[in-house]
Design an enzyme around this catalytic site. Structure first.
Site, PDB file in Angstrom:
ATOM      1  N   ARG A 190       0.975  -4.826   7.713  1.00  0.00           N
ATOM      2  CA  ARG A 190       1.787  -3.957   6.832  1.00  0.00           C
ATOM      3  C   ARG A 190       1.599  -2.384   7.513  1.00  0.00           C
ATOM      4  NH1 ARG A 190      -0.447  -0.665   3.207  1.00  0.00           N
ATOM      5  NH2 ARG A 190      -2.197  -1.777   2.454  1.00  0.00           N
TER       6      ARG A 190
ATOM      7  N   TYR B 223      -8.094   4.250   3.761  1.00  0.00           N
ATOM      8  CA  TYR B 223      -8.897   3.104   4.289  1.00  0.00           C
ATOM      9  C   TYR B 223      -8.744   2.321   5.669  1.00  0.00           C
ATOM     10  CZ  TYR B 223      -4.296   1.032   2.543  1.00  0.00           C
ATOM     11  OH  TYR B 223      -3.338   0.800   2.158  1.00  0.00           O
TER      12      TYR B 223
ATOM     13  N   HIS C  96       1.106   0.128   0.840  1.00  0.00           N
ATOM     14  CA  HIS C  96       1.339  -0.917   0.116  1.00  0.00           C
ATOM     15  C   HIS C  96       2.616  -0.518  -1.018  1.00  0.00           C
ATOM     16  CE1 HIS C  96       0.491  -4.109  -2.744  1.00  0.00           C
ATOM     17  NE2 HIS C  96       0.360  -3.370  -3.536  1.00  0.00           N
TER      18      HIS C  96
END
Length: 380
Positions: free
Chosen positions: A275, A288, A279
């Site tokens: 990805r 993160y 998200h």
């Protein structure tokens, strides 16, 4: 959180030796004895079609992200970096096959003939999907994580009972494909779907796009073994494919769908991809994951990979790629204009599809809303 305080990954994983790959990140065609026959049957024209699909889907995806940032969509779920997994699998389907997506399968929707405006309208809040699932054989987006795998398994069991499996008729035999992500693989619905599909030998392919991060959590916090090994416990095979390789994804998915139509039962494909974006547009991936990891995956970009193959091995000229870019730009511009022109829904339309048949509670509430709207008409 400082970058060096985030969870370190010196080198992003490459999927391991069991991963099926037919085109390297540099665009070199490599051999695989099990899937070469399918890949070799793909014409140069079809490869060009895959390339066009991916470029257009990325352009529409980027336009939708921009529209959300400008306040025109309430939310958007990008598929940036996952175009090969979606186009490869989507183009492997036959007309009668049925797909059950999550909420990120914009590329599969494109392959099934769904207008990208429908996805934008849903995230703009003007309708709940906008396309006829049985016209496109593409179910509405599913927001509840993993629920679509049970829907798909039930549909596949219905296909069996309609005697549309293993007849030898290529226009009748049907397969189902269920899309989900690595995060959804931890949901109970997915495990239950595996049980029902396995014991019923249902004609379904579970297609997991493992984009490494799920809902902002790394794979090692969700699973102890690779996703493609899980089906062994349910009695059906699993395969890991390079999800940034559109040719490999197409070949593996075609083989699995063919087997399902023939009556060989379910299988799982783990498309090992990444990805590249957030998200959703409400997420901040810089909190993160480290930027160095993203930079490594940029070198595995699915569009650049196929472009290199087409140019070097198939002699496709630069003018073709420029034409595709221009077409994608025009489609993106048109998509923006059509999105901004979408009419607001009438307030009472919220009652239209709550139940399949008239319901007294809904009818009473509809009448109460109509009376309220009439009472304030012309007051503001």
């Amino acid at each position: 959180m400082a970058e060096d305080e985030r969870r370190p990954r010196i080198e992003p994983r490459d999927g391991g030796p069991d991963m099926v790959q037919l085109v390297t990140p540099e665009g070199e065609r490599v051999s695989h004895p099990e899937y070469d026959a399918i890949a070799d049957a793909v014409s140069t024209q079809e490869l060009q079609g895959f390339y066009r699909d991916m470029v257009i889907v990325r352009r529409c995806d980027n336009e939708a992200t921009a529209l959300q940032r400008q306040g025109e969509l309430g939310l958007w779920v990008p598929c940036l970096g996952q175009e090969a997994a979606q186009i490869g699998s989507g183009r492997a389907m036959r007309t009668q096959d049925f797909a059950f997506p999550t909420y990120r399968e914009h590329g599969v929707a494109w392959c099934r003939g769904v207008d990208p405006l429908n996805m934008l309208g849903m995230f703009r809040g003007v309708h709940n999907g906008g396309w006829n699932s049985f016209e496109k054989n593409f179910h509405l987006y599913t927001i509840i994580i993993g629920a679509q795998t049970l829907h798909a398994t039930g549909y596949a069991m219905g296909v069996q009972r309609d005697d549309a499996v293993g007849t030898g008729d290529p226009d009748r035999d049907t397969a189902v494909i269920a899309y989900f992500g690595d995060g959804a693989s931890a949901q109970g619905d997915v495990g239950e779907a595996f049980v029902f599909a396995g014991v019923n030998n249902s004609p379904i392919v579970f297609f997991c796009q493992n984009n490494q991060w799920a809902i902002s959590e790394p794979n090692e916090r969700q699973m102890r073994i690779p996703i493609y090994l899980r089906p062994k416990g349910y009695g059906f095979p699993g395969i890991r494919v390079d999800g940034n390789d559109v040719l490999a994804t197409y070949a593996v998915t075609k083989a699995c769908l063919d087997a399902a139509r023939e009556g060989q039962g379910p299988s799982l494909i783990e498309a090992f991809t990444y990805r590249m974006g957030a998200h959703t547009t409400s997420d901040d991936p810089s909190k993160y994951r480290v930027s160095a990891e993203v930079e490594v995956w940029k070198l595995r970009d699915p569009i650049a990979r196929l472009r290199n193959l087409l140019a070097r091995a198939h002699g496709i000229p630069q003018s073709y790629f420029e034409e595709v870019d221009a077409e994608a730009e025009a489609i993106g511009t048109d998509l923006r204009e059509r999105c901004l022109a979408l009419p607001d829904p009438a307030p009472e339309s919220m009652f239209a599809h709550v139940y399949a048949a008239p319901h007294p509670v809904m009818e009473r509430e509809r009448a109460e809303l109509a009376a309220y709207l009439a009472s304030i008409e012309g007051t503001h």
